[in-house]
Each structure stands twice: as structure tokens, then as C-alpha cells.
Design a protein around this motif. Sequence first.
Motif, PDB file in Angstrom:
ATOM      1  N   GLY A 102       0.817  -1.202   0.000  1.00  0.00           N
ATOM      2  CA  GLY A 102       0.000   0.000   0.000  1.00  0.00           C
ATOM      3  C   GLY A 102       0.858   1.262   0.000  1.00  0.00           C
ATOM      4  N   PRO A 103       0.218   2.434  -0.060  1.00  0.00           N
ATOM      5  CA  PRO A 103       0.976   3.693  -0.111  1.00  0.00           C
ATOM      6  C   PRO A 103       1.911   3.878   1.073  1.00  0.00           C
ATOM      7  N   ASP A 104       1.531   3.387   2.261  1.00  0.00           N
ATOM      8  CA  ASP A 104       2.388   3.556   3.429  1.00  0.00           C
ATOM      9  C   ASP A 104       3.675   2.741   3.323  1.00  0.00           C
ATOM     10  N   GLY A 105       3.693   1.766   2.421  1.00  0.00           N
ATOM     11  CA  GLY A 105       4.903   0.965   2.264  1.00  0.00           C
ATOM     12  C   GLY A 105       6.071   1.749   1.737  1.00  0.00           C
ATOM     13  N   ALA A 106       5.801   2.940   1.168  1.00  0.00           N
ATOM     14  CA  ALA A 106       6.886   3.756   0.630  1.00  0.00           C
ATOM     15  C   ALA A 106       7.881   4.170   1.711  1.00  0.00           C
ATOM     16  N   ARG A 107       7.447   4.207   2.989  1.00  0.00           N
ATOM     17  CA  ARG A 107       8.375   4.633   4.038  1.00  0.00           C
ATOM     18  C   ARG A 107       9.478   3.597   4.282  1.00  0.00           C
ATOM     19  N   LEU A 108       9.287   2.391   3.757  1.00  0.00           N
ATOM     20  CA  LEU A 108      10.319   1.367   3.898  1.00  0.00           C
ATOM     21  C   LEU A 108      11.367   1.470   2.797  1.00  0.00           C
ATOM     22  N   THR A 109      11.168   2.418   1.877  1.00  0.00           N
ATOM     23  CA  THR A 109      12.090   2.589   0.761  1.00  0.00           C
ATOM     24  C   THR A 109      12.631   4.003   0.790  1.00  0.00           C
ATOM     25  N   GLY A 110      13.559   4.262  -0.102  1.00  0.00           N
ATOM     26  CA  GLY A 110      14.076   5.627  -0.220  1.00  0.00           C
ATOM     27  C   GLY A 110      15.576   5.676  -0.099  1.00  0.00           C
ATOM     28  N   GLY A 111      16.163   6.619  -0.823  1.00  0.00           N
ATOM     29  CA  GLY A 111      17.609   6.788  -0.776  1.00  0.00           C
ATOM     30  C   GLY A 111      18.331   5.632  -1.441  1.00  0.00           C
ATOM     31  N   HIS A 112      19.650   5.580  -1.270  1.00  0.00           N
ATOM     32  CA  HIS A 112      20.456   4.495  -1.837  1.00  0.00           C
ATOM     33  C   HIS A 112      20.168   3.183  -1.108  1.00  0.00           C
ATOM     34  N   GLY A 113      19.911   3.287   0.182  1.00  0.00           N
ATOM     35  CA  GLY A 113      19.650   2.079   0.960  1.00  0.00           C
ATOM     36  C   GLY A 113      19.724   2.406   2.427  1.00  0.00           C
ATOM     37  N   ARG A 114      18.839   1.844   3.202  1.00  0.00           N
ATOM     38  CA  ARG A 114      18.836   2.099   4.633  1.00  0.00           C
ATOM     39  C   ARG A 114      19.576   1.001   5.374  1.00  0.00           C
ATOM     40  N   ALA A 115      20.000   1.306   6.575  1.00  0.00           N
ATOM     41  CA  ALA A 115      20.599   0.276   7.415  1.00  0.00           C
ATOM     42  C   ALA A 115      19.586  -0.833   7.648  1.00  0.00           C
ATOM     43  N   ALA A 116      20.081  -2.063   7.624  1.00  0.00           N
ATOM     44  CA  ALA A 116      19.185  -3.196   7.797  1.00  0.00           C
ATOM     45  C   ALA A 116      18.558  -3.181   9.187  1.00  0.00           C
ATOM     46  N   ALA A 117      17.240  -3.364   9.237  1.00  0.00           N
ATOM     47  CA  ALA A 117      16.537  -3.509  10.510  1.00  0.00           C
ATOM     48  C   ALA A 117      16.505  -4.990  10.857  1.00  0.00           C
ATOM     49  N   HIS A 118      16.960  -5.346  12.050  1.00  0.00           N
ATOM     50  CA  HIS A 118      16.978  -6.737  12.487  1.00  0.00           C
ATOM     51  C   HIS A 118      15.851  -6.934  13.500  1.00  0.00           C
ATOM     52  N   VAL A 119      14.926  -7.813  13.177  1.00  0.00           N
ATOM     53  CA  VAL A 119      13.754  -8.029  14.022  1.00  0.00           C
ATOM     54  C   VAL A 119      13.583  -9.525  14.274  1.00  0.00           C
ATOM     55  N   PRO A 120      12.915  -9.891  15.392  1.00  0.00           N
ATOM     56  CA  PRO A 120      12.683 -11.318  15.672  1.00  0.00           C
ATOM     57  C   PRO A 120      11.822 -11.954  14.583  1.00  0.00           C
ATOM     58  N   VAL A 121      12.019 -13.244  14.359  1.00  0.00           N
ATOM     59  CA  VAL A 121      11.254 -13.950  13.341  1.00  0.00           C
ATOM     60  C   VAL A 121      10.930 -15.354  13.849  1.00  0.00           C
ATOM     61  N   SER A 122       9.795 -15.884  13.409  1.00  0.00           N
ATOM     62  CA  SER A 122       9.372 -17.227  13.799  1.00  0.00           C
ATOM     63  C   SER A 122      10.183 -18.266  13.040  1.00  0.00           C
ATOM     64  N   MET A 123      11.025 -19.008  13.742  1.00  0.00           N
ATOM     65  CA  MET A 123      11.796 -20.056  13.088  1.00  0.00           C
ATOM     66  C   MET A 123      10.892 -21.170  12.570  1.00  0.00           C
ATOM     67  N   GLY A 124       9.759 -21.378  13.238  1.00  0.00           N
ATOM     68  CA  GLY A 124       8.835 -22.382  12.744  1.00  0.00           C
ATOM     69  C   GLY A 124       8.353 -22.058  11.341  1.00  0.00           C
ATOM     70  N   LEU A 125       8.031 -20.792  11.092  1.00  0.00           N
ATOM     71  CA  LEU A 125       7.566 -20.381   9.772  1.00  0.00           C
ATOM     72  C   LEU A 125       8.672 -20.522   8.736  1.00  0.00           C
ATOM     73  N   VAL A 126       9.904 -20.179   9.110  1.00  0.00           N
ATOM     74  CA  VAL A 126      11.032 -20.275   8.172  1.00  0.00           C
ATOM     75  C   VAL A 126      11.277 -21.731   7.783  1.00  0.00           C
ATOM     76  N   TRP A 127      11.334 -22.616   8.784  1.00  0.00           N
ATOM     77  CA  TRP A 127      11.545 -24.036   8.484  1.00  0.00           C
ATOM     78  C   TRP A 127      10.374 -24.621   7.714  1.00  0.00           C
ATOM     79  N   ARG A 128       9.182 -24.130   7.988  1.00  0.00           N
ATOM     80  CA  ARG A 128       8.010 -24.610   7.258  1.00  0.00           C
ATOM     81  C   ARG A 128       8.159 -24.305   5.768  1.00  0.00           C
ATOM     82  N   MET A 129       8.647 -23.103   5.444  1.00  0.00           N
ATOM     83  CA  MET A 129       8.845 -22.755   4.040  1.00  0.00           C
ATOM     84  C   MET A 129       9.879 -23.667   3.398  1.00  0.00           C
ATOM     85  N   LEU A 130      10.950 -23.955   4.109  1.00  0.00           N
ATOM     86  CA  LEU A 130      11.990 -24.815   3.558  1.00  0.00           C
ATOM     87  C   LEU A 130      11.508 -26.247   3.371  1.00  0.00           C
TER      88      LEU A 130
END
Length: 279
Positions: A102-130
Motif C-alpha cells: 500500500g501507499p504507506d509501504g513507501a516509508r520502507l524505501t528511499g535513498g540508496h539504501g537504509r541500514a538493515a533492521a533486524h527483528v525477531p522472526v518465527s523459526m517455525g515459519l522459516v523451516w516450514r517454508m523450507l
Amino acid sequence: METVTAAGLEIYLYRSRIRQGECWSSVVAPGLWLGTLAAGRVVVGGDDAPEGGAAPVDWAPGSAARFWAADGFESRHTALADGAIAGVFLRVLPDAVEDLLGPDGARLTGGHGRAAAHVPVSMGLVWRMLGITGPAPARRLHLTAAALHLLGHVVEAGETDGTRTGPATPALSPADIERLHAARDLLLRDLAAPPPVPDLARAVGLNARKLGRGFQALFGSPVYAFVKNRRLDEARRLIEDEGLSIAEAAWRVGYSPAHFSTAFRKRHGLPPGAACGRR
């Protein structure tokens, strides 16, 4: 590395083995990126990365990195230990960011590149995809749905400083994950007569409670539901691809014909007779 492209996303599923000190580079194309490791530990860094020359990052399972790349760049990696490495990486194509977020997603972009944001993630979901398997069209849909779920999880976590409500995912060590995959393989080996959960747990070296909770976290369903769904998926394949009769397919996967039709319709949204007509 396997690549799946769908709905404005590129989904990369990576599995390999590495040795401590091994170095490699990858080209990061423009777009909104999310990356997470399911196994292994590496240092990621380089002067051309979006961090603009920031110190290398020690990357291990448990968190996801999200960043925007306006231009392509080279990312350098160094393995910190011998063993298996596995990960899931998503790229939202630049033209698809607004369509997906959506339009608000534009705030996640911009410039050459932003510093990576590191956030918690569900390992169950990641392994499920694999671990997603099945017929190609269905697998593609399941992967795309899981990728969007993972992307939503990471974007939400980044906006709430990593705090989430709801039941916690059980902590699974690499050895636990290996045992759970072994349990799944045992179930798939004989869908018509799978071992009871206590026997399955003993066979792979887990207690029944940990097997049950870990299996649901890793593969997205309890053991019983996993077996039931795989039986019905295999039955449909036998009917459509191998030309078995409805009764033959039902017996082959461990169902009595009397109960098969209702379960088949609930799973696939059509009666077995309709699947016969698709041969």
C-alpha cells in the motif's frame, strides 16, 4: 538455491554445507529485501552494502534482516562454523512494493539504501517454508502464501519494536529440527499405517510432548492433521495421475471407502468422482 517468482516477489530457498572461514559473495538486486537464516552462522558485511560501510554483522538464526536497495550491490559473507546452512530470502520487486504494502509501504524505501533492521522472526515459519512439498502448482501457492505471511510478520515486528502477542514458538535446536524432519520422513514413508505418536517420538529420540509441539511449530499442523492431509493429497494424485479407482486410492492411503468421500471433499473442495474426470 531454488528461486520462485510470484505476485511481485522473488523467493529464494537456500540449503548448503559450509566450512569455517569460507567466503562468498552474492549480488543483491534492487528491491525491498528480507533475509533470515534457519541454520548456520555467518558474518555479513562489505563497503558496498546498504549500511554504507558499517561494521560487519554476525548473523545467526532467530532474527530477520530487512532493508531497501535502490541499486544493486555485492554482499560478502564469511562462515563462522562448519556445518549446514539454510535460509529464506525474499525480494519485493521495486514496482510491486506499493501493490503489496500500500501507499504507506513507501516509508520502507528511499535513498540508496537504509541500514538493515533486524527483528525477531518465527523459526517455525522459516523451516516450514523450507519443508513445503507437494505438486508444483500447490507448492508454489503455499510458498507464496508463506512468504507473504513471513513478510507481514517482519514488517509488523519492525513497527512494534519486535514485540508481539500470542503463543510463543517452542525453542528448537538444530538437533531437534533434524529429528522433526526425520519424524516427518517416517510418516511419509507409510501414510497408510503411520506409527503412533509415542512410537514415532521414540524412533527419533524426542519425547511425545516435544514432538507434538515442535512438529506443529515447524510444519504448521499437528501430526494427525499432517498425516490426514498428506493421505488425501496422495489419494488425489493416485486418482488423477495414476488412474486408480476411488476405492483403490482410498485403501492405498489407509482410508475405508465409506469415510473417504467426505474427507476428500473437505480437503479438496470436490468429490472424488470429480477428480476421476480430470484424468
